[in-house]
Design a protein around this motif. Structure first.
Motif, PDB file in Angstrom:
ATOM      1  N   VAL A  34      -2.260  -2.015  -5.814  1.00 32.14           N
ATOM      2  CA  VAL A  34      -1.665  -2.060  -4.484  1.00 32.14           C
ATOM      3  C   VAL A  34      -1.145  -0.662  -4.187  1.00 32.14           C
ATOM      4  O   VAL A  34      -0.291  -0.142  -4.920  1.00 32.14           O
ATOM      5  CB  VAL A  34      -0.507  -3.079  -4.424  1.00 32.14           C
ATOM      6  N   TYR A  35      -1.652  -0.030  -3.133  1.00 30.50           N
ATOM      7  CA  TYR A  35      -1.279   1.341  -2.807  1.00 30.50           C
ATOM      8  C   TYR A  35      -0.174   1.370  -1.762  1.00 30.50           C
ATOM      9  O   TYR A  35       0.020   0.415  -0.999  1.00 30.50           O
ATOM     10  CB  TYR A  35      -2.503   2.118  -2.304  1.00 30.50           C
ATOM     11  N   GLN A  36       0.538   2.482  -1.745  1.00 30.53           N
ATOM     12  CA  GLN A  36       1.624   2.632  -0.774  1.00 30.53           C
ATOM     13  C   GLN A  36       1.111   2.506   0.660  1.00 30.53           C
ATOM     14  O   GLN A  36       1.787   1.945   1.527  1.00 30.53           O
ATOM     15  CB  GLN A  36       2.296   3.997  -0.964  1.00 30.53           C
ATOM     16  N   SER A  37      -0.108   3.002   0.924  1.00 27.76           N
ATOM     17  CA  SER A  37      -0.667   2.913   2.278  1.00 27.76           C
ATOM     18  C   SER A  37      -0.874   1.461   2.695  1.00 27.76           C
ATOM     19  O   SER A  37      -0.702   1.097   3.860  1.00 27.76           O
ATOM     20  CB  SER A  37      -1.984   3.680   2.365  1.00 27.76           C
ATOM     21  N   ASP A  38      -1.252   0.572   1.710  1.00 24.91           N
ATOM     22  CA  ASP A  38      -1.391  -0.849   2.006  1.00 24.91           C
ATOM     23  C   ASP A  38      -0.053  -1.431   2.466  1.00 24.91           C
ATOM     24  O   ASP A  38       0.030  -2.166   3.459  1.00 24.91           O
ATOM     25  CB  ASP A  38      -1.853  -1.615   0.761  1.00 24.91           C
ATOM     26  N   VAL A  39       1.005  -1.079   1.721  1.00 25.54           N
ATOM     27  CA  VAL A  39       2.339  -1.583   2.032  1.00 25.54           C
ATOM     28  C   VAL A  39       2.821  -1.034   3.367  1.00 25.54           C
ATOM     29  O   VAL A  39       3.433  -1.749   4.167  1.00 25.54           O
ATOM     30  CB  VAL A  39       3.322  -1.222   0.901  1.00 25.54           C
ATOM     31  N   ASN A  40       2.544   0.245   3.631  1.00 26.76           N
ATOM     32  CA  ASN A  40       2.995   0.854   4.886  1.00 26.76           C
ATOM     33  C   ASN A  40       2.396   0.147   6.102  1.00 26.76           C
ATOM     34  O   ASN A  40       3.073  -0.053   7.118  1.00 26.76           O
ATOM     35  CB  ASN A  40       2.627   2.338   4.915  1.00 26.76           C
ATOM     36  N   ARG A  41       1.116  -0.217   6.008  1.00 28.88           N
ATOM     37  CA  ARG A  41       0.481  -0.910   7.129  1.00 28.88           C
ATOM     38  C   ARG A  41       1.126  -2.274   7.370  1.00 28.88           C
ATOM     39  O   ARG A  41       1.385  -2.667   8.509  1.00 28.88           O
ATOM     40  CB  ARG A  41      -1.023  -1.055   6.879  1.00 28.88           C
ATOM     41  N   GLN A  42       1.396  -3.001   6.282  1.00 28.69           N
ATOM     42  CA  GLN A  42       2.059  -4.288   6.439  1.00 28.69           C
ATOM     43  C   GLN A  42       3.478  -4.115   6.959  1.00 28.69           C
ATOM     44  O   GLN A  42       3.954  -4.897   7.780  1.00 28.69           O
ATOM     45  CB  GLN A  42       2.083  -5.029   5.088  1.00 28.69           C
ATOM     46  N   ALA A  43       4.164  -3.073   6.478  1.00 27.53           N
ATOM     47  CA  ALA A  43       5.540  -2.827   6.917  1.00 27.53           C
ATOM     48  C   ALA A  43       5.594  -2.558   8.418  1.00 27.53           C
ATOM     49  O   ALA A  43       6.527  -2.998   9.104  1.00 27.53           O
ATOM     50  CB  ALA A  43       6.127  -1.652   6.142  1.00 27.53           C
ATOM     51  N   ALA A  44       4.611  -1.844   8.937  1.00 25.13           N
ATOM     52  CA  ALA A  44       4.581  -1.560  10.378  1.00 25.13           C
ATOM     53  C   ALA A  44       4.451  -2.853  11.180  1.00 25.13           C
ATOM     54  O   ALA A  44       5.087  -3.017  12.225  1.00 25.13           O
ATOM     55  CB  ALA A  44       3.431  -0.614  10.699  1.00 25.13           C
ATOM     56  N   GLU A  45       3.617  -3.802  10.698  1.00 21.13           N
ATOM     57  CA  GLU A  45       3.458  -5.077  11.385  1.00 21.13           C
ATOM     58  C   GLU A  45       4.751  -5.891  11.346  1.00 21.13           C
ATOM     59  O   GLU A  45       5.164  -6.479  12.340  1.00 21.13           O
ATOM     60  CB  GLU A  45       2.319  -5.878  10.753  1.00 21.13           C
ATOM     61  N   ILE A  46       5.398  -5.903  10.159  1.00 22.37           N
ATOM     62  CA  ILE A  46       6.636  -6.677  10.020  1.00 22.37           C
ATOM     63  C   ILE A  46       7.732  -6.089  10.901  1.00 22.37           C
ATOM     64  O   ILE A  46       8.458  -6.811  11.585  1.00 22.37           O
ATOM     65  CB  ILE A  46       7.078  -6.708   8.544  1.00 22.37           C
ATOM     66  N   ALA A  47       7.847  -4.763  10.902  1.00 20.13           N
ATOM     67  CA  ALA A  47       8.899  -4.109  11.680  1.00 20.13           C
ATOM     68  C   ALA A  47       8.750  -4.393  13.167  1.00 20.13           C
ATOM     69  O   ALA A  47       9.739  -4.562  13.888  1.00 20.13           O
ATOM     70  CB  ALA A  47       8.876  -2.602  11.422  1.00 20.13           C
ATOM     71  N   SER A  48       7.498  -4.480  13.660  1.00 22.21           N
ATOM     72  CA  SER A  48       7.287  -4.731  15.088  1.00 22.21           C
ATOM     73  C   SER A  48       7.653  -6.162  15.469  1.00 22.21           C
ATOM     74  O   SER A  48       8.033  -6.430  16.609  1.00 22.21           O
ATOM     75  CB  SER A  48       5.829  -4.450  15.468  1.00 22.21           C
ATOM     76  N   SER A  49       7.536  -7.088  14.519  1.00 24.10           N
ATOM     77  CA  SER A  49       7.856  -8.482  14.808  1.00 24.10           C
ATOM     78  C   SER A  49       9.287  -8.856  14.431  1.00 24.10           C
ATOM     79  O   SER A  49       9.756  -9.929  14.800  1.00 24.10           O
ATOM     80  CB  SER A  49       6.883  -9.411  14.061  1.00 24.10           C
ATOM     81  N   MET A  50       9.976  -7.974  13.677  1.00 20.55           N
ATOM     82  CA  MET A  50      11.352  -8.246  13.246  1.00 20.55           C
ATOM     83  C   MET A  50      12.230  -7.024  13.513  1.00 20.55           C
ATOM     84  O   MET A  50      12.706  -6.371  12.581  1.00 20.55           O
ATOM     85  CB  MET A  50      11.389  -8.608  11.749  1.00 20.55           C
ATOM     86  N   PRO A  51      12.422  -6.678  14.780  1.00 18.45           N
ATOM     87  CA  PRO A  51      13.242  -5.499  15.088  1.00 18.45           C
ATOM     88  C   PRO A  51      14.658  -5.681  14.551  1.00 18.45           C
ATOM     89  O   PRO A  51      15.246  -6.748  14.650  1.00 18.45           O
ATOM     90  CB  PRO A  51      13.233  -5.459  16.627  1.00 18.45           C
ATOM     91  N   GLY A  52      15.180  -4.604  13.957  1.00 16.12           N
ATOM     92  CA  GLY A  52      16.526  -4.643  13.423  1.00 16.12           C
ATOM     93  C   GLY A  52      16.614  -5.049  11.972  1.00 16.12           C
ATOM     94  O   GLY A  52      17.698  -4.987  11.371  1.00 16.12           O
ATOM     95  N   ALA A  53      15.486  -5.495  11.380  1.00 10.63           N
ATOM     96  CA  ALA A  53      15.521  -5.869   9.968  1.00 10.63           C
ATOM     97  C   ALA A  53      15.757  -4.638   9.110  1.00 10.63           C
ATOM     98  O   ALA A  53      15.240  -3.553   9.406  1.00 10.63           O
ATOM     99  CB  ALA A  53      14.213  -6.548   9.578  1.00 10.63           C
ATOM    100  N   PRO A  54      16.509  -4.757   8.004  1.00 11.91           N
ATOM    101  CA  PRO A  54      16.778  -3.602   7.128  1.00 11.91           C
ATOM    102  C   PRO A  54      15.475  -3.036   6.553  1.00 11.91           C
ATOM    103  O   PRO A  54      14.586  -3.807   6.154  1.00 11.91           O
ATOM    104  CB  PRO A  54      17.663  -4.190   6.027  1.00 11.91           C
ATOM    105  N   PRO A  55      15.335  -1.723   6.504  1.00  8.69           N
ATOM    106  CA  PRO A  55      14.108  -1.116   5.950  1.00  8.69           C
ATOM    107  C   PRO A  55      13.790  -1.583   4.536  1.00  8.69           C
ATOM    108  O   PRO A  55      12.619  -1.767   4.189  1.00  8.69           O
ATOM    109  CB  PRO A  55      14.410   0.382   5.999  1.00  8.69           C
TER     110      PRO A  55
END
Length: 271
Positions: A34-55
């Motif tokens: 599992v590469y950091q780039s894989d996680v970053n892409r998922q993190a971008a999707e989560i952040a857009s659907s959960m504004p204000g969630a802790p990083p």
């Protein structure tokens, strides 16, 4: 349910990213990285659907999603889902789609640049002027006799909008016949020719026949507004140029191809 399954697959599907410099491995699942780039892409999707969630929460949840995706992917392969005919058919369709998109993008990137878009801008907006804007009204009637009767009333001083509301059979009658502003090519040729021959505030002294019926036309104004800034229309012009290039290329491909067409209903009956 079908939409939900597609959405779930999009969330859990593993990203088959290649290891790159500066893209560290952040987890392994049965040996699969599992590469950091894989996680970053998922993190971008989560952040857009959960504004204000802790990083920190977003990063953890993103890594878990990628891991879950790899687990389901492995389970699907172990169960032989990748060998099912329906999966192979969908895979072939997706491959065709991706190849088509990649080919078209490469084809356009080799043929479109800023200079060509600017050249189209100059052609579309010569002398720094925008496209011609015509503002007119009309009264549409069923025959020439009715149209000449309307013109006779106008000659006697009748109000154009009032006559349109009374006599017109067109959808603009509720607006007093007002067609608003339109550009060249928006109207059928005979209508456009007649309206461009008028002076502002003048109406046609002879009825104009088109496939819609007989028109009496009143010209309000003809204007050449200033051309929009290049940056405002760059995207629109790029799409226009892209469509033109792709259409020409498709015509070339079609000319060199042997295409056979079959009636789907007849084929189904014969099976």
């Amino acid at each position: 349910m079908r939409f939900f399954l597609f959405a779930l697959a999009a969330v859990l599907a593993p990203t088959l990213a290649l290891a790159q410099t500066g893209d560290p491995v952040v987890a392994k699942v049965d040996g699969a990285s599992v590469y950091q780039s894989d996680v970053n892409r998922q993190a971008a999707e989560i952040a857009s659907s959960m504004p204000g969630a802790p990083p920190s929460f977003i990063r953890r949840r993103a890594r878990e999603r990628v891991i879950e995706g790899l687990l389901i992917h492995a389970a699907a392969e172990a169960a032989g889902f990748d060998q099912r005919p329906d999966f192979q058919r969908q895979l072939a369709q997706q491959r065709r789609t991706l190849l088509t998109q990649s080919y078209m993008l490469d084809y356009l990137e080799q043929r479109i640049d800023d200079a060509k878009i600017r050249a189209l801008y100059m052609e579309t907006y010569p002398d720094g002027k925008g496209q011609l804007q015509i503002h007119a009204s009309h009264i549409l009637v069923a025959d020439e006799v009715a149209a000449r009767a309307v013109i006779a009333e106008l000659d006697n001083g009748a109000d154009f909008a009032a006559l349109a509301e009374t006599h017109s059979i067109g959808p603009s009658k509720s607006r007093g016949g007002d067609l608003g502003a339109f550009g060249k090519g928006s109207m059928v040729p005979d209508f456009e020719k007649a309206v461009l021959a008028l002076e502002p505030d003048a109406y046609t002294t002879d009825p104009v026949e088109t496939r819609f019926g007989w028109h009496v036309i009143l010209l309000h104004s003809i204007e050449h507004p200033p051309a929009p800034d290049f940056i405002q229309v760059r995207g629109q012009l790029a799409r226009q140029l892209s469509e033109h290039l792709l259409r020409d290329h498709l015509d070339e491909l079609r000319a060199d191809a042997q295409i056979e067409l079959f009636d789907a209903d007849e084929t189904a009956k014969s099976q």
